[in-house]
Write an enzyme that holds these catalytic residues in place. Structure first.
Site, short mmCIF file in Angstrom:
data_model
loop_
_atom_site.label_atom_id
_atom_site.label_comp_id
_atom_site.label_asym_id
_atom_site.label_seq_id
_atom_site.Cartn_x
_atom_site.Cartn_y
_atom_site.Cartn_z
CD GLU A 1 -1.06 0.50 3.70
OE1 GLU A 1 -1.49 1.66 3.73
OE2 GLU A 1 -1.31 -0.35 4.56
CE LYS B 1 -6.50 6.41 5.79
NZ LYS B 1 -6.72 6.63 7.24
CB VAL C 1 -6.12 -2.44 3.75
CG1 VAL C 1 -6.49 -3.91 3.53
CG2 VAL C 1 -4.92 -2.34 4.69
CG ASP D 1 -14.88 5.33 12.14
OD1 ASP D 1 -14.64 4.75 11.07
OD2 ASP D 1 -14.14 6.20 12.63
CB SER E 1 -11.87 0.02 8.27
OG SER E 1 -11.09 -0.06 7.10
CB ALA E 2 -14.03 0.36 3.18
CG ASP E 3 -8.99 -1.60 5.42
OD1 ASP E 3 -9.18 -0.93 4.38
OD2 ASP E 3 -8.10 -1.34 6.25
CE LYS F 1 -3.43 1.10 10.56
NZ LYS F 1 -4.14 0.51 9.41
#
Length: 302
Positions: free
Chosen positions: A24, A85, A105, A137, A139-141, A158
């Site tokens: 990435e 981003k 990611v 909230d 993440s789209a990951d 994380k």
């Protein structure tokens, strides 16, 4: 169809059938300060080469999707300002409007799959943020792992995230979460999270075989390989918890939200730990790159 711009090194590797590992670019533009960002990027690429594979750092530069960056392109990106981003939602807009953007990611997985790259090394994945039951909230990951057939090697989610909820979302979406060489899910800067891994594999060959079996079964999505940071480089989880709690409180007090949350927290943790978090971050990314190279070699040899 969006044109892919391969670096000379990646183009040659594809022509010769060599194993490739995607990397990435958000870690360069949003994850580390200059010059550590470009130094780390070069180290990680060299680690992959030393392990017998070819690195392919992915980014959008002035509306062009690059699969692999030259040395000059890497330097320019590391010092660029106002870099987007990019995730799944805004990836296409950046391409259509000629913007420069670093891939998260999710976006890296999309680009890697389009380029025929099966393995991707990163630091840690995004996931469910603490308080997501109010902020939503997430993440789209996590969704990308359920959709795109790329094996992602990370040091776990994380540690700033709600790891139990992150694992629950991954399970709901059918994503294999595989701890490498231990029974516990690692927590980014720390080897221990206190959470038992859903799955465990102990070799690159086994991980490659699992991905190939998913393909044979026609299953969508990739797999997450949770690779613990080396013992010598970790920061104990109890110590990191204090830094994360302080940084999270500061983010809440300042009203930080959305895509700004993770960069803010990482920066605050860097200062709270007097730079130790960055040292650990670099070590774990390099460790993930080496494992990813081994997996890529096994897939290529199959």
């Amino acid at each position: 169809m969006t044109e892919l711009h391969f670096s000379p090194e990646v183009a040659q590797a594809k022509a010769e059938g060599k194993p490739l590992v995607a990397l990435e670019s958000t870690i360069i533009t949003h994850g580390m300060p200059y010059p550590q960002n470009v130094e780390t990027a070069r180290q990680v690429e060299d680690d992959i080469r030393a392990a017998g594979a070819v690195p392919a750092t992915i980014a959008v530069i002035e509306g062009r999707l690059h699969i692999g960056l030259t040395g000059d392109e890497l330097d320019a990106l590391a010092q660029a300002k106002d870099v987007l981003k990019l995730s799944r939602a805004d990836f296409a807009v950046a391409l259509a409007t000629g913007r420069t953007g670093a891939t998260t990611v999710a976006a890296t997985m999309i680009a890697a799959h389009a380029a025929g790259i099966h393995v991707f090394a990163t630091g840690g994945i995004g996931g469910v943020h603490k308080g997501a039951e109010l902020s939503f909230d997430i993440s789209a990951d996590l969704q990308e792992l359920a959709l795109t057939p790329v094996t992602v090697v990370a040091a776990g989610p994380k540690a700033i995230l709600d790891i139990p909820k992150t694992l629950e979302v991954l399970e709901t979406n059918g994503v294999p979460v595989i701890a490498y060489g231990q029974d516990e899910i690692p927590a980014f800067w720390s080897r221990s999270s206190g959470l038992t891994a859903p799955l465990r594999l102990d070799s690159a060959a086994a991980i490659a075989a699992a991905q190939l079996a998913r393909t044979d079964l026609g299953l969508t999505g990739g797999q997450l390989i949770a690779n613990p940071i080396p013992v010598a480089d970790e920061i104990p989880a109890a110590e990191m918890a204090k830094a994360i709690t302080q940084a999270t409180a500061e983010a809440d007090a300042q009203g930080v939200s959305g895509k700004a949350v993770t960069p803010f927290l990482l920066d605050r943790i860097f200062h709270i730990t007097e730079g130790r978090s960055l040292v650990a971050n670099i070590a774990l990314v390099r460790n993930n790159a080496r494992l990813a190279a081994e997996i890529a070699k096994e897939i290529t040899a199959s």
